[in-house]
Motif scaffolding. Structure first.
Motif, PDB file in Angstrom:
ATOM      1  N   ALA B 187       0.843  -1.197   0.000  1.00 43.44           N
ATOM      2  CA  ALA B 187       0.000   0.000   0.000  1.00 43.44           C
ATOM      3  C   ALA B 187       0.880   1.249   0.000  1.00 43.44           C
ATOM      4  CB  ALA B 187      -0.941  -0.009   1.211  1.00 43.44           C
ATOM      5  N   ARG B 208      -1.314   8.591   1.977  1.00 42.09           N
ATOM      6  CA  ARG B 208      -2.481   7.731   1.752  1.00 42.09           C
ATOM      7  C   ARG B 208      -2.119   6.260   1.892  1.00 42.09           C
ATOM      8  NH1 ARG B 208      -5.317  10.235  -3.442  1.00 42.09           N
ATOM      9  NH2 ARG B 208      -3.103  10.373  -3.990  1.00 42.09           N
ATOM     10  N   GLY B 209      -0.948   5.909   1.331  1.00 43.59           N
ATOM     11  CA  GLY B 209      -0.491   4.524   1.452  1.00 43.59           C
ATOM     12  C   GLY B 209      -0.241   4.157   2.900  1.00 43.59           C
ATOM     13  N   VAL B 212      -3.491   3.576   4.671  1.00 46.74           N
ATOM     14  CA  VAL B 212      -4.055   2.252   4.370  1.00 46.74           C
ATOM     15  C   VAL B 212      -3.320   1.185   5.177  1.00 46.74           C
ATOM     16  CG1 VAL B 212      -4.355   0.487   2.591  1.00 46.74           C
ATOM     17  CG2 VAL B 212      -4.923   2.870   2.083  1.00 46.74           C
ATOM     18  N   MET B 215      -4.566   1.203   8.590  1.00 50.72           N
ATOM     19  CA  MET B 215      -5.924   0.659   8.679  1.00 50.72           C
ATOM     20  C   MET B 215      -5.879  -0.873   8.736  1.00 50.72           C
ATOM     21  SD  MET B 215      -7.849   3.235   5.964  1.00 50.72           S
ATOM     22  CE  MET B 215      -9.471   2.442   6.017  1.00 50.72           C
ATOM     23  N   VAL B 216      -5.047  -1.460   7.879  1.00 51.12           N
ATOM     24  CA  VAL B 216      -4.898  -2.923   7.914  1.00 51.12           C
ATOM     25  C   VAL B 216      -4.456  -3.353   9.310  1.00 51.12           C
ATOM     26  CG1 VAL B 216      -3.629  -4.923   7.035  1.00 51.12           C
ATOM     27  CG2 VAL B 216      -4.215  -3.054   5.485  1.00 51.12           C
ATOM     28  N   GLN B 263     -10.644   5.349   8.940  1.00 53.44           N
ATOM     29  CA  GLN B 263     -10.039   6.433   8.153  1.00 53.44           C
ATOM     30  C   GLN B 263      -9.356   7.441   9.074  1.00 53.44           C
ATOM     31  OE1 GLN B 263     -13.001   8.097   5.533  1.00 53.44           O
ATOM     32  NE2 GLN B 263     -13.460   6.102   4.652  1.00 53.44           N
TER      33      GLN B 263
END
Lengths: 386, 386
Positions: B187, B208-209, B212, B215-216, B263
């Motif tokens: 990501a 952004r990566g 993500v 989030m994982v 988010q």
């Protein structure tokens, strides 16, 4: 890509209020519809699946995804049953979806494809069943998101479904599954080739983001045990330090097998799946919540349903854990319905429903044979074998 | 950002063969080192943690991550013990890492920061302990990746660790955890602001990566039960169709609470963490495999170790499941070591070790009190309270 499909020029209204017209539904069939049209089984495919249940995939050339389950003499016996599988609405294997050209424009639907639900997905399948002149399906069967469709069939069209087999599924999408889907969506949005959803106009696809999305999904389809057995901590050959080096135990600059496997799965996926389809269908799954649609009472969803159910879960499935299947079976039972519930012991996670699991095969065969007797279908050649 | 730190001008050699010089190690201490220097506890922080165990984080202003566990009268009692926590090597809170300016250049280490291991991370901590003139630590304690460091301390420096508490951890990084880390890495690589790892030169971060990736990770720290209890399928207010609409049950165009929470967690994380640090430390975790470093015999790692262990797992932790802790306890036992093993019943997943869990608090307090008696430390005020 050559696919069988039906075009419905007037299309169909969606739950969100929009109308999709024309509507094309692509499908595959196996076996022969009986003169009485009473031997049809609809198989509903999973999230990123397709209609090629038991025939080679036209893009990848791989065998059908359930070719070990569906065929002559197999548990879903095509010498006896007429099997229909449609590509889901919003998909990208021939059924109308975001990659379809939008009527009256020179562009595909893309990001303007409307939000859809399991009800819409099943309503599109109903049109195909009507087209075949089938009043009542002998059975609807599906795993994972296919199970959500199976439940939608049995509750929205109860009188048209004699038997139903929701497999490795749930009556609602859990918070954890919504969370994983959201990670996947954010990975797609973060790709530089996403272009705010207009990637088609730019002649590109958000391949890296879509690959990451697939990698997340792929992990959730397996179990820790399955990943350990399959890869453990193995290093990819050629990426290890010299065997006599004190670093030999450490893959500096190297790569674990499980990483290269996931990368392969991710990048391969982008050859056959569209990002907007991914987003549209993942949203449809997230919307799914049979109980809340019936005032928070799951049993109420099955009040008028006389369908015979066999609910199947797999012990190591953590995406759709057994507890969710049990909740489903309990609700059907509470509503006075016919339901049996089987938890298959397997350490292969959610994907077990696609794999060699003899207990599962016996369950499918046994349930269909029993239901066929109740439906008064002619006996199958293996009707007494199990 | 004001942090306490020590600079070691000659730096340190790494397992990969490179030398990091100079080496700066940032740390926080709580309590007072006894005149005999026998009451020190090293707390090892988790993957994206830091040295601010029990004092506010200088960037976010949030309370210390273990302030409910570490303090006067708390289970890790700072009226009795001298607590030291260092920011890990490769981190981004003051210890030398990818964001540190590289000596002899006008650039940060960035993508050229060498690969590091748990051995390197602990070796940097040893330098701080030496600096304090501490011969033997009373205890080393850590959860998650902090537990991997705890195990590394107890095996690489057995004679310097009287007691050790590896919590919610494993003697090896599993294939599933490597897989999740790899998704996170991919990501980050997919972010347009990654620039092949040269984002610092471009004055950007792959936010952004990295979000993500976080989030994982965040999903894996929780449990399905915790997510369901916390969010379930709740919709964020203001994003729902009108309550009387037939679509009220479906968040068309809306958003589930769990999505907006993730988010928020993701984007917040990018304010305080560097992408190269994320990659470097996640790799160090992936390398960790105590058994394979001892010829595949985990017990051999503990052969000469006389440290008293208390291994703790949490029943709903699926990132570091109880089975892995049990394997660890069994190996220590097999090697003739002192070990107790406690599985705490909790439905809050891996994160439980950071949360209010009275049984866990009692376990920590009880183990430290017992070990302190064996070590001949003066009695604590609550020594008989438990």
């Amino acid at each position: 890509m050559e696919v069988q499909s039906i075009i419905f020029p007037n299309g169909m209204p969606l739950q969100c209020g929009e109308v999709i017209a024309p509507l094309e539904v692509a499908y595959q069939t196996y076996g022969t519809l009986s003169p009485k049209r009473d031997n049809a089984i609809v198989i509903c495919h999973a999230f990123t699946g397709d209609q090629f249940v038991a025939s080679p995939h036209p893009v990848t050339g791989k065998p059908g995804w359930w070719s070990r389950m569906v065929g002559p003499g197999l548990p879903i016996d095509t010498e006896r049953f007429f099997v229909i599988c449609t590509n889901v609405l919003g998909g990208c294997m021939g059924t109308t979806g975001p990659t379809t050209m939008r009527a009256g424009t020179d562009k595909p639907w893309g990001k303007d494809f409307p939000p859809i639900t399991m009800h819409d997905i099943v309503a599109a399948q109903v049109k195909v069943i009507d087209h075949f002149g089938i009043e009542q399906l002998f059975a609807v069967i599906g795993g994972s998101m296919g199970g959500m469709q199976t439940l939608t069939w049995a509750t929205d069209y109860a009188e048209r479904v004699f038997a139903a087999m929701p497999i490795a599924t749930s009556p609602f999408q859990s918070a954890q599954n919504i969370a994983f889907n959201e990670v996947s969506r954010q990975a797609i949005y973060a790709d530089p080739d996403w272009h705010g959803g207009d990637y088609q106009a730019h002649g590109v696809i958000p391949a890296r983001g879509l690959a990451v999305a697939r990698m997340v999904g792929h992990i959730t389809y397996l179990s820790e045990e399955a990943l350990t057995r399959k890869f453990g901590r193995e290093i990819r050959p050629g990426t290890m330090p010299a065997p006599n080096s004190p670093l030999a135990a450490l893959p500096f600059g190297g790569m674990f097998q499980v990483e290269s496997y996931l990368q392969y799965q991710g990048s391969n996926f982008t050859r056959r799946f569209d990002a907007h389809s991914y987003l549209t269908i993942s949203r449809a799954m997230d919307f799914f919540d049979l109980g809340s649609e019936h005032g928070g009472n799951l049993a109420a969803a099955f009040q008028q349903v006389r369908t015979r159910f066999c609910v199947v879960s797999f012990s190591s499935d953590w995406l759709f854990p057994t507890a969710q299947s049990r909740m489903l079976a309990r609700a059907i039972n509470q509503a006075g319905g016919h339901v049996s519930f089987v938890e298959i012991e397997s350490d292969r996670g959610h994907d077990a429903f696609l794999l060699e699991e003899p207990d599962f095969d016996r369950t499918v065969r046994g349930f269909l044979n029993g239901a066929a007797r109740h439906a008064g279908l002619p006996e199958g050649r293996d009707d007494h074998a199990v």
